[in-house]
Write a protein that holds these residues in place. Structure first.
Motif, PDB file in Angstrom:
ATOM      1  N   VAL A 187       0.820  -1.221   0.000  1.00  0.00           N
ATOM      2  CA  VAL A 187       0.000   0.000   0.000  1.00  0.00           C
ATOM      3  C   VAL A 187       0.854   1.273   0.000  1.00  0.00           C
ATOM      4  CG1 VAL A 187      -1.703   1.314   1.316  1.00  0.00           C
ATOM      5  CG2 VAL A 187      -1.980  -1.142   1.048  1.00  0.00           C
ATOM      6  N   GLU A 225       2.806   1.072  -3.833  1.00  0.00           N
ATOM      7  CA  GLU A 225       2.021   0.849  -5.053  1.00  0.00           C
ATOM      8  C   GLU A 225       0.778   1.738  -5.066  1.00  0.00           C
ATOM      9  OE1 GLU A 225       2.912  -3.518  -6.742  1.00  0.00           O
ATOM     10  OE2 GLU A 225       1.643  -3.544  -4.966  1.00  0.00           O
ATOM     11  N   ARG A 226       0.104   1.774  -3.932  1.00  0.00           N
ATOM     12  CA  ARG A 226      -1.136   2.535  -3.891  1.00  0.00           C
ATOM     13  C   ARG A 226      -0.872   4.036  -4.016  1.00  0.00           C
ATOM     14  NH1 ARG A 226      -6.830   1.082  -2.212  1.00  0.00           N
ATOM     15  NH2 ARG A 226      -7.738   3.149  -2.144  1.00  0.00           N
ATOM     16  N   LEU A 227       0.174   4.505  -3.322  1.00  0.00           N
ATOM     17  CA  LEU A 227       0.496   5.932  -3.435  1.00  0.00           C
ATOM     18  C   LEU A 227       0.987   6.283  -4.829  1.00  0.00           C
ATOM     19  CD1 LEU A 227       2.077   7.170  -0.077  1.00  0.00           C
ATOM     20  CD2 LEU A 227       0.054   8.038  -1.231  1.00  0.00           C
ATOM     21  N   ALA A 228       1.318   5.273  -5.628  1.00  0.00           N
ATOM     22  CA  ALA A 228       1.707   5.531  -7.010  1.00  0.00           C
ATOM     23  C   ALA A 228       0.463   5.654  -7.892  1.00  0.00           C
ATOM     24  CB  ALA A 228       2.619   4.426  -7.517  1.00  0.00           C
ATOM     25  N   GLY A 229      -0.709   5.566  -7.290  1.00  0.00           N
ATOM     26  CA  GLY A 229      -1.928   5.857  -8.034  1.00  0.00           C
ATOM     27  C   GLY A 229      -2.599   4.651  -8.653  1.00  0.00           C
ATOM     28  N   THR A 230      -2.226   3.460  -8.202  1.00  0.00           N
ATOM     29  CA  THR A 230      -2.837   2.313  -8.875  1.00  0.00           C
ATOM     30  C   THR A 230      -3.324   1.260  -7.885  1.00  0.00           C
ATOM     31  OG1 THR A 230      -2.562   0.690 -10.640  1.00  0.00           O
ATOM     32  CG2 THR A 230      -0.684   1.018  -9.182  1.00  0.00           C
ATOM     33  N   ASN A 231      -4.202   0.426  -8.384  1.00  0.00           N
ATOM     34  CA  ASN A 231      -4.575  -0.799  -7.671  1.00  0.00           C
ATOM     35  C   ASN A 231      -4.325  -1.941  -8.658  1.00  0.00           C
ATOM     36  OD1 ASN A 231      -6.749  -0.446  -9.379  1.00  0.00           O
ATOM     37  ND2 ASN A 231      -8.015   0.450  -7.790  1.00  0.00           N
ATOM     38  N   ALA A 285      -5.855  -3.342 -11.163  1.00  0.00           N
ATOM     39  CA  ALA A 285      -6.084  -3.200 -12.603  1.00  0.00           C
ATOM     40  C   ALA A 285      -4.813  -2.649 -13.262  1.00  0.00           C
ATOM     41  CB  ALA A 285      -7.273  -2.278 -12.859  1.00  0.00           C
ATOM     42  N   GLY A 286      -4.264  -1.586 -12.679  1.00  0.00           N
ATOM     43  CA  GLY A 286      -3.056  -0.973 -13.233  1.00  0.00           C
ATOM     44  C   GLY A 286      -1.846  -1.876 -13.097  1.00  0.00           C
ATOM     45  N   ILE A 287      -1.780  -2.602 -11.982  1.00  0.00           N
ATOM     46  CA  ILE A 287      -0.628  -3.489 -11.740  1.00  0.00           C
ATOM     47  C   ILE A 287      -0.605  -4.622 -12.784  1.00  0.00           C
ATOM     48  CG2 ILE A 287       0.252  -5.225 -10.114  1.00  0.00           C
ATOM     49  CD1 ILE A 287      -0.574  -3.186  -7.868  1.00  0.00           C
ATOM     50  N   ALA A 309      -7.588   0.125 -17.685  1.00  0.00           N
ATOM     51  CA  ALA A 309      -6.218   0.526 -17.383  1.00  0.00           C
ATOM     52  C   ALA A 309      -5.405  -0.036 -18.540  1.00  0.00           C
ATOM     53  CB  ALA A 309      -5.769  -0.056 -16.053  1.00  0.00           C
ATOM     54  N   SER A 318       0.828   2.106 -17.327  1.00  0.00           N
ATOM     55  CA  SER A 318      -0.592   1.952 -17.631  1.00  0.00           C
ATOM     56  C   SER A 318      -1.263   3.313 -17.524  1.00  0.00           C
ATOM     57  CB  SER A 318      -1.245   0.962 -16.664  1.00  0.00           C
ATOM     58  OG  SER A 318      -2.618   0.830 -16.967  1.00  0.00           O
ATOM     59  N   VAL A 319      -2.247   3.523 -18.343  1.00  0.00           N
ATOM     60  CA  VAL A 319      -3.070   4.730 -18.248  1.00  0.00           C
ATOM     61  C   VAL A 319      -4.399   4.295 -17.647  1.00  0.00           C
ATOM     62  CG1 VAL A 319      -4.111   6.633 -19.508  1.00  0.00           C
ATOM     63  CG2 VAL A 319      -1.933   5.634 -20.298  1.00  0.00           C
ATOM     64  N   PRO A 364      -7.327   4.016  -7.653  1.00  0.00           N
ATOM     65  CA  PRO A 364      -7.940   4.051  -6.320  1.00  0.00           C
ATOM     66  C   PRO A 364      -8.748   5.333  -6.144  1.00  0.00           C
ATOM     67  CG  PRO A 364      -5.585   3.543  -6.172  1.00  0.00           C
ATOM     68  CD  PRO A 364      -5.855   3.945  -7.590  1.00  0.00           C
ATOM     69  N   PHE A 420      -7.740   9.148  -5.844  1.00  0.00           N
ATOM     70  CA  PHE A 420      -7.266   9.914  -6.995  1.00  0.00           C
ATOM     71  C   PHE A 420      -8.424  10.427  -7.853  1.00  0.00           C
ATOM     72  CE2 PHE A 420      -3.815   7.199  -5.652  1.00  0.00           C
ATOM     73  CZ  PHE A 420      -2.773   8.108  -5.560  1.00  0.00           C
ATOM     74  N   ARG A 474       3.808   7.722 -10.064  1.00  0.00           N
ATOM     75  CA  ARG A 474       2.966   8.453 -11.004  1.00  0.00           C
ATOM     76  C   ARG A 474       3.836   9.102 -12.066  1.00  0.00           C
ATOM     77  NH1 ARG A 474      -1.265  10.622  -8.645  1.00  0.00           N
ATOM     78  NH2 ARG A 474      -1.682  11.386 -10.724  1.00  0.00           N
TER      79      ARG A 474
END
Lengths: 390, 139
Positions: free
Chosen positions: A134, A137-143, A145-147, A201, B62-63, B70, B73, B99
Motif C-alpha cells: 500500500v 504501489e497505492r500511493l503511485a496511483g494504482t490498484n 487493474a493498473g498493476i 487501465a 498503464s493509463v 484508487p 485519486f 505516477r
C-alpha cells in the motif's frame, strides 16, 4: 504424511445478491457441502475449520470464522480466519490439508466467503486496492487493474503477446460460463464485443477484468483411509504447494512471471509425483485476462512467452486437450475474493467425480485436475492437484 | 475513501519520498529503493544512505481511466481525465512504481527517459501528501 481426500464440496451461485448476508451465503455453501457427503457427516465430528475471506467492507474483521461456522450450525468447531487476499481460501485449503496430513485432525473444513455488493463503488475500489504494497504501489496511483496492466504491457513487449490473445481469454471463459448455472456472467460474449469494451487501465479493458461478486464455497476433507465411510467417490488431494513473492511488483526481477506460482506448482507436482504435462484440466486465477496467460507459463503448460500462441491453438478450450477454466473462471464464473480458491476446488472435484451440473460441461478426460489461486499480483499463491480415489 | 496511510507511517520515510534517499548495502553494495531492512541480494542488514539522481527509464506503464485508479485519486481524475502510472528503472539500479506527469499518455513508451520531481499526491486527514512523480527528462 497421512493422505487426504475431499469427501464433499458445496458452492453458492456467484453473483450480486444485495438482499443476502455473509451468514446466509456461508450457510448455503455449508449445507450443500454437507449434503454432498453422500453417506452423511455429523458436523460435530469436524475437528478444525479454516475460513478464507478478505472481509470486504470491514463489517466483521474479528472472529470471522467462528461467526460463520456458528451461522452454519457448526458452533464449537475450532475455526480461524485465513487471509491472503484473493488466495485466502486457497491457503485455507492448504491449512486444512496440513491439519489432516500432520495427524492433528481427522476431518477438516476449508471454506471461503465474500460479500462485495453491499458497498458503494468507491468503497469497493478502496477494498480492492488494499492488498498490494500500500505505501508504495497505492500511493503511485494504482490498484490491481493498473498493476496487471503493467505486467501485460511487459509481456507484450518482451514476447510479442497481442491484445487479441488477452481478449481471447475473456471470450473463452465467458463462453464456458454459459452452461454453468452457478456462474455470474452467463451471456454470450464475442470477440467483437470484447474489442469494443471501454478501457480500464491500458492495455486492459473492462472486459478483461472481474466484476463485483458475492458468494461462498466449502470443501470438506478427511483422512483418506476414512474417506470411503463418508462417500463412494472420494477425491484425493495428491499435490499441495504454496509460494510467496515480493508484494510490490517493482521489487521483482521479472514482471512476466509469478515466481510464487512457479514455486507453488513445483512443490505440488513434486508431491504428486507428476509433471505439468500430466495435468488434464485446471481452474486458474484469471482475475485479469493476462493472469490466465501468465498461469499457462508459470504452471509449465507451455514455454515461457508462448502462452498467447498456446491459447490461440485451442488447447485450453472446453473441447481442447487441456481445458482451462471450464467453469468460466474468475472473469465469468465470478470472483468473490475469499470464496475463489475453494470455489475452484468445488469445480475440479465435481469434474473428477463425473458430476458436473450439466452434461454439456462434463469433461471427458479427467485424470488429474489442478487449481491455481493467486493473492494480489502474486504475493501469495496456492496450487492443489486432485485425482479421483481408485 | 482513501486507503489509510497514517501520518507517522508517511513521516517515517519522508527522506525516501521527498529526497529520494536509497539504501546501499554495506556488504554487497546493491542499492535498494524503497529502502529495506534486509538486503534483497545478500541478506545484509546494514545500509548506508545514498541519494539517488532521480533519473531513469520507463520500464512499463498503464493509463488508468475512470474506475481504474484508487478512489483517493478521483479528484485528480476529474480534472485530468486519466491517471498515468509507471514503473521506472532508476539509473542506480532499483525499480520503483510511481505516477507519471507532464506528458500526454500518447507519448508514453517503454524506454522513455524520465526524471523525478516532487509533487502533491493527495491529502488525508487534512495533511497534503507529497511524493515522487516522474516527468520527461529535461536536459
Amino acid at each position: 504424511m497421512i493422505d487426504v481426500a475431499v469427501i464433499g464440496v458445496g458452492q453458492t451461485r456467484y453473483g450480486m445478491f444485495p438482499g443476502r448476508t455473509l451468514k446466509d451465503l456461508f450457510y448455503e455453501a455449508s449445507r450443500e457441502a454437507l449434503d454432498d457427503v453422500d453417506k452423511g457427516l455429523d458436523p460435530n465430528d469436524i475437528d478444525e475449520a479454516f475460513v478464507g475471506t478478505l472481509s470486504t467492507g470491514g463489517a466483521q474483521l474479528g472472529n470471522f470464522a467462528p461467526l460463520m461456522m456458528e451461522a452454519a450450525g457448526m458452533v464449537g468447531v475450532g475455526a480461524r480466519h485465513v487471509e491472503n487476499a484473493c488466495a485466502s481460501s486457497g491457503f485455507a485449503m492448504r491449512d486444512a490439508v496440513s491439519a489432516i496430513s500432520s495427524g492433528s485432525a481427522d476431518i477438516a473444513v476449508a471454506a471461503g466467503v465474500e460479500k462485495m455488493s453491499d458497498l458503494p463503488r468507491e468503497r469497493n475500489r478502496l477494498w480492492l486496492g488494499i492488498s498490494g504494497d500500500v505505501e508504495w504501489e497505492r500511493l503511485a496511483g494504482t490498484n490491481f487493474a493498473g498493476i496487471y496492466a503493467m505486467m501485460a504491457r511487459r509481456h507484450m513487449f518482451e514476447y510479442g503477446t497481442k491484445i487479441s490473445h488477452i481478449k481471447m481469454v475473456a471470450v473463452k471463459n465467458r463462453q464456458n460460463a454459459l452452461e454453468n448455472p452457478k456462474a455470474q456472467f452467463r451471456s454470450a460474449f464475442t470477440m467483437e464485443q470484447a474489442t469494443k469494451s471501454p478501457n480500464l487501465a491500458s492495455p486492459l479493458d473492462f472486459s478483461d477484468a472481474c466484476g463485483i461478486t458475492d458468494g461462498a464455497s466449502m470443501v470438506i476433507l478427511a483422512r483418506a483411509d476414512l474417506a470411503r465411510s463418508f462417500t463412494d467417490q472420494p477425491v484425493l488431494v495428491v499435490g499441495s504447494g504454496v509460494g510467496s513473492d515480493y508484494v510490490a511488483i517493482h521489487d521483482r526481477t521479472s514482471l512476466t512471471k509469478l515466481q510464487g506460482a512457479v514455486d507453488a506448482s513445483v512443490k505440488a507436482y513434486e508431491m504428486a509425483g507428476i509433471r505439468p504435462e500430466d495435468i488434464d484440466f485446471a481452474e486458474v486465477h484469471d482475475c485479469f485476462a493476462i493472469a490466465e496467460l501468465l498461469s499457462y507459463e508459470d504452471l509449465g503448460f507451455c514455454d515461457r512467452g508462448k502462452s498467447g500462441i498456446y491459447l490461440e491453438s485451442g488447447i485450453t478450450q472446453r473441447d481442447g486437450k487441456r481445458p482451462i477454466n471450464n467453469s468460466g473462471g474468475l472473469i465469468a464464473k465470478g470472483h468473490p475474493i475469499g470464496s475463489t480458491g475453494t470455489g475452484q476446488i468445488c469445480e475440479v472435484v465435481n469434474q473428477l467425480r463425473g458430476r458436473a451440473d450439466t452434461s454439456a460441461r462434463q469433461l471427458a478426460n479427467v485424470g488429474y485436475g489442478l487449481t491455481h489461486n493467486v493473492g494480489g499480483s502474486g504475493a501469495a499463491v496456492a496450487v492443489h492437484i486432485f485425482k479421483a480415489m481408485e | 475513501m482513501t486507503s489509510y496511510i497514517s501520518l507517522p507511517m508517511y513521516a517515517a520515510n519522508i527522506d525516501q519520498r521527498l529526497r529520494i534517499i536509497a539504501g546501499k548495502c554495506t556488504n554487497c553494495s546493491i542499492i535498494v529503493y524503497p529502502q529495506r531492512l534486509v538486503c534483497k541480494c545478500c541478506g545484509g542488514k546494514n545500509f548506508d544512505l545514498t541519494p539517488l539522481s532521480g533519473l531513469g527509464e520507463l520500464y512499463t506503464f498503464s493509463v488508468l481511466h475512470g474506475g481504474g485508479a484508487p478512489s483517493e485519486f478521483d479528484y485528480e481524475q476529474k480534472m485530468t481525465g486519466d491517471v498515468l502510472c509507471g514503473i521506472v528503472d532508476l539509473f542506480e539500479g532499483p525499480r520503483v512504481m510511481a505516477r507519471l506527469a507532464d506528458i500526454d499518455s500518447s507519448q508514453l513508451k517503454i524506454g522513455l527517459k524520465l526524471e523525478a520531481v516532487i509533487r502533491r499526491l493527495y491529502d488525508q486527514e487534512g495533511i497534503l501528501r507529497y511524493g515522487v512523480k516522474f516527468v520527461p527528462e529535461t536536459l
